[in-house]
Write a protein that holds these residues in place. Structure first.
Motif, PDB file in Angstrom:
ATOM      1  N   VAL A 109      37.133-102.489  50.555  1.00 28.86           N
ATOM      2  CA  VAL A 109      37.838-102.074  49.334  1.00 28.86           C
ATOM      3  C   VAL A 109      37.213-100.798  48.766  1.00 28.86           C
ATOM      4  CG1 VAL A 109      38.383-102.706  46.960  1.00 28.86           C
ATOM      5  CG2 VAL A 109      38.591-104.403  48.786  1.00 28.86           C
ATOM      6  N   ILE A 110      35.892-100.809  48.573  1.00 30.76           N
ATOM      7  CA  ILE A 110      35.223 -99.647  47.989  1.00 30.76           C
ATOM      8  C   ILE A 110      35.286 -98.452  48.933  1.00 30.76           C
ATOM      9  CG2 ILE A 110      33.009 -98.752  47.161  1.00 30.76           C
ATOM     10  CD1 ILE A 110      32.310-101.586  46.285  1.00 30.76           C
ATOM     11  N   GLY A 111      34.990 -98.671  50.198  1.00 31.82           N
ATOM     12  CA  GLY A 111      34.992 -97.576  51.167  1.00 31.82           C
ATOM     13  C   GLY A 111      36.361 -96.950  51.337  1.00 31.82           C
ATOM     14  N   THR A 112      37.406 -97.774  51.365  1.00 32.86           N
ATOM     15  CA  THR A 112      38.762 -97.251  51.523  1.00 32.86           C
ATOM     16  C   THR A 112      39.188 -96.455  50.294  1.00 32.86           C
ATOM     17  OG1 THR A 112      39.380 -99.108  52.966  1.00 32.86           O
ATOM     18  CG2 THR A 112      41.174 -97.880  51.916  1.00 32.86           C
ATOM     19  N   ALA A 113      38.910 -96.976  49.106  1.00 31.68           N
ATOM     20  CA  ALA A 113      39.310 -96.291  47.869  1.00 31.68           C
ATOM     21  C   ALA A 113      38.611 -94.938  47.738  1.00 31.68           C
ATOM     22  CB  ALA A 113      38.983 -97.173  46.664  1.00 31.68           C
ATOM     23  N   LEU A 114      37.307 -94.905  47.967  1.00 37.12           N
ATOM     24  CA  LEU A 114      36.570 -93.641  47.844  1.00 37.12           C
ATOM     25  C   LEU A 114      36.974 -92.661  48.942  1.00 37.12           C
ATOM     26  CD1 LEU A 114      32.983 -94.884  46.906  1.00 37.12           C
ATOM     27  CD2 LEU A 114      34.704 -93.883  45.406  1.00 37.12           C
ATOM     28  N   HIS A 115      37.176 -93.162  50.146  1.00 29.02           N
ATOM     29  CA  HIS A 115      37.565 -92.283  51.260  1.00 29.02           C
ATOM     30  C   HIS A 115      38.911 -91.627  50.984  1.00 29.02           C
ATOM     31  CE1 HIS A 115      37.916 -91.038  55.519  1.00 29.02           C
ATOM     32  NE2 HIS A 115      39.199 -91.297  55.338  1.00 29.02           N
ATOM     33  N   VAL A 116      39.881 -92.412  50.569  1.00 31.58           N
ATOM     34  CA  VAL A 116      41.217 -91.875  50.301  1.00 31.58           C
ATOM     35  C   VAL A 116      41.174 -90.882  49.145  1.00 31.58           C
ATOM     36  CG1 VAL A 116      43.534 -92.474  49.496  1.00 31.58           C
ATOM     37  CG2 VAL A 116      42.428 -93.858  51.260  1.00 31.58           C
ATOM     38  N   LEU A 117      40.419 -91.200  48.093  1.00 29.46           N
ATOM     39  CA  LEU A 117      40.333 -90.310  46.937  1.00 29.46           C
ATOM     40  C   LEU A 117      39.714 -88.969  47.315  1.00 29.46           C
ATOM     41  CD1 LEU A 117      40.601 -89.780  43.897  1.00 29.46           C
ATOM     42  CD2 LEU A 117      38.352 -90.847  43.596  1.00 29.46           C
ATOM     43  N   LEU A 118      38.572 -88.987  48.001  1.00 33.98           N
ATOM     44  CA  LEU A 118      37.888 -87.744  48.340  1.00 33.98           C
ATOM     45  C   LEU A 118      38.678 -86.925  49.365  1.00 33.98           C
ATOM     46  CD1 LEU A 118      34.169 -88.934  48.488  1.00 33.98           C
ATOM     47  CD2 LEU A 118      35.336 -87.722  46.656  1.00 33.98           C
ATOM     48  N   CYS A 119      39.234 -87.590  50.362  1.00 37.60           N
ATOM     49  CA  CYS A 119      40.016 -86.866  51.368  1.00 37.60           C
ATOM     50  C   CYS A 119      41.275 -86.264  50.773  1.00 37.60           C
ATOM     51  CB  CYS A 119      40.381 -87.793  52.533  1.00 37.60           C
ATOM     52  SG  CYS A 119      39.006 -88.186  53.643  1.00 37.60           S
ATOM     53  N   THR A 120      41.907 -86.980  49.847  1.00 37.22           N
ATOM     54  CA  THR A 120      43.116 -86.452  49.205  1.00 37.22           C
ATOM     55  C   THR A 120      42.782 -85.271  48.313  1.00 37.22           C
ATOM     56  OG1 THR A 120      44.041 -88.700  49.210  1.00 37.22           O
ATOM     57  CG2 THR A 120      45.134 -87.070  47.843  1.00 37.22           C
ATOM     58  N   LEU A 121      41.677 -85.343  47.584  1.00 36.86           N
ATOM     59  CA  LEU A 121      41.256 -84.213  46.753  1.00 36.86           C
ATOM     60  C   LEU A 121      40.974 -82.978  47.601  1.00 36.86           C
ATOM     61  CD1 LEU A 121      38.876 -85.984  44.185  1.00 36.86           C
ATOM     62  CD2 LEU A 121      40.984 -84.742  43.633  1.00 36.86           C
ATOM     63  N   MET A 122      40.259 -83.162  48.712  1.00 33.58           N
ATOM     64  CA  MET A 122      39.943 -82.026  49.572  1.00 33.58           C
ATOM     65  C   MET A 122      41.210 -81.471  50.229  1.00 33.58           C
ATOM     66  SD  MET A 122      37.121 -81.781  52.632  1.00 33.58           S
ATOM     67  CE  MET A 122      35.810 -82.158  51.465  1.00 33.58           C
ATOM     68  N   ALA A 123      42.097 -82.376  50.664  1.00 36.66           N
ATOM     69  CA  ALA A 123      43.342 -81.928  51.291  1.00 36.66           C
ATOM     70  C   ALA A 123      44.225 -81.189  50.291  1.00 36.66           C
ATOM     71  CB  ALA A 123      44.083 -83.135  51.861  1.00 36.66           C
ATOM     72  N   TYR A 124      44.231 -81.638  49.042  1.00 36.77           N
ATOM     73  CA  TYR A 124      45.032 -80.975  48.009  1.00 36.77           C
ATOM     74  C   TYR A 124      44.538 -79.551  47.783  1.00 36.77           C
ATOM     75  CZ  TYR A 124      47.056 -80.009  43.410  1.00 36.77           C
ATOM     76  OH  TYR A 124      47.734 -79.431  42.369  1.00 36.77           O
ATOM     77  N   ALA A 125      43.204 -79.371  47.762  1.00 40.83           N
ATOM     78  CA  ALA A 125      42.655 -78.021  47.583  1.00 40.83           C
ATOM     79  C   ALA A 125      42.969 -77.147  48.793  1.00 40.83           C
ATOM     80  CB  ALA A 125      41.146 -78.103  47.369  1.00 40.83           C
ATOM     81  N   LEU A 126      42.816 -77.700  50.000  1.00 36.55           N
ATOM     82  CA  LEU A 126      43.050 -76.905  51.213  1.00 36.55           C
ATOM     83  C   LEU A 126      44.533 -76.626  51.454  1.00 36.55           C
ATOM     84  CD1 LEU A 126      40.499 -78.568  53.680  1.00 36.55           C
ATOM     85  CD2 LEU A 126      40.284 -76.381  52.486  1.00 36.55           C
ATOM     86  N   SER A 127      45.412 -77.363  50.799  1.00 39.88           N
ATOM     87  CA  SER A 127      46.851 -77.108  50.966  1.00 39.88           C
ATOM     88  C   SER A 127      47.316 -75.883  50.190  1.00 39.88           C
ATOM     89  CB  SER A 127      47.650 -78.340  50.522  1.00 39.88           C
ATOM     90  OG  SER A 127      47.520 -78.545  49.121  1.00 39.88           O
TER      91      SER A 127
END
Length: 300
Positions: free
Chosen positions: A82-100
């Motif tokens: 639960v914790i690993g999935t939530a943090l992974h999705v949040l950080l990856c989405t933030l980085m992907a949003y910036a790189l988009s």
């Protein structure tokens, strides 16, 4: 004008038969494990279990759940997932949003910078030393922090986000929203399919990971259920070898336990328990999974 009707041909019949057989072959290993886990352990050693339990019993599951270490291992597995999935999705989405964003300064450099570690690996020993220096050995966070980043997940999310019309964000800026508010109120709700896809990817990875617990954790209270299952596999194989040697040396037998369970039957019961949660979650994410993969990998 005549309507075209689909005729049931021999070819269609063969297709149905072959696909049914193929589907049965795919699901039968799970059926076999379930049958084995519901059968008396000592009776299972006789073999010839194919479609139904010969001596139905729930003793295997009762003994598994009587073990306090199972509950602790389950708690660790659920928490890390639960914790690993939530943090992974949040950080990856933030980085992907910036790189988009094509206007991001140094966009190509940052993309190459996060891609470079996926090409080279320092090996097991340097990785272990790094975890040790970060005080992650024998820590719960050794399950979470090293799995926060995945370049391919960032690429999939970035490609998906590039397909969202820029006019939506421009309208939000006119309404007075900043970048972070746009991300929370607009980007995240529109990214449901790709977020569900990445959540399934990393969630299954967390749930099935036994390697981390086996090599980086020695505290029994921090061992996840998959590592416990791997240990039971090793113990079952060792016991089987001992029984074979005892039989070869003089026909000696080993009394496994009074309830009729064996390490093999307990292993099957634990295997069903560990796989069951993923089988329950997957049907709810399947429609998002297919849509997210297709959009995130084709657009752009």
């Amino acid at each position: 004008m005549k309507m075209k009707t689909h005729t049931f041909s021999t070819f269609n019949l063969m297709n149905y038969i072959l696909l049914t057989l193929f589907g049965f072959l795919m699901i039968y290993p799970f059926i076999y494990i379930l049958i084995y886990s519901l059968n008396d352990g000592k009776d299972s050693m006789l073999g010839a279990l194919y479609f139904f339990p010969r001596k139905f019993t729930l003793d295997n599951y009762a003994q598994v759940f009587d073990n306090k270490q199972i509950w602790q291992a389950y708690k660790i597995t659920i928490l890390r997932t639960v914790i690993g999935t939530a943090l992974h999705v949040l950080l990856c989405t933030l980085m992907a949003y910036a790189l988009s964003k094509k206007t991001l300064p140094g966009r190509s450099f940052f993309t190459f910078y996060i891609f470079l570690p996926t090409i080279f690996s320092a090996g097991f020993i340097p990785y272990f030393i790094t975890l040790q220096q970060l005080h992650l050995i024998n820590s719960f966070w050794v399950y979470v922090i090293p799995m926060l980043f995945n370049f391919m997940h960032i690429v999939i999310i970035r490609t998906f986000l590039q397909g969202i019309p820029e006019e939506i964000e421009e309208s939000a800026r006119i309404d007075g929203l900043n970048d972070f508010q746009i991300f929370l109120r607009i980007i995240l709700p529109l990214s449901g399919p790709v977020i569900a896809t990445i959540s399934l990817f990393i969630g299954v990875a967390h749930w099935n990971d036994w390697f981390t617990g086996a090599y980086y954790v020695s505290d029994k209270n921090l061992i996840p259920v998959q590592t416990l299952l791997q240990q039971m596999l090793t113990e079952a194989e060792a016991l089987s070898s001992s029984l074979q040697r005892a039989a070869q040396q003089g026909g000696q037998t080993v009394n496994v336990n009074m309830a009729g369970a064996t390490p093999e039957s307990l292993r099957m019961a634990l295997l069903v328990i560990t796989v069951f949660p993923i089988l329950c979650v997957y049907p709810f994410l399947q429609r998002y999974f297919v849509k997210g993969v297709m959009i995130g990998s084709v657009k752009g």
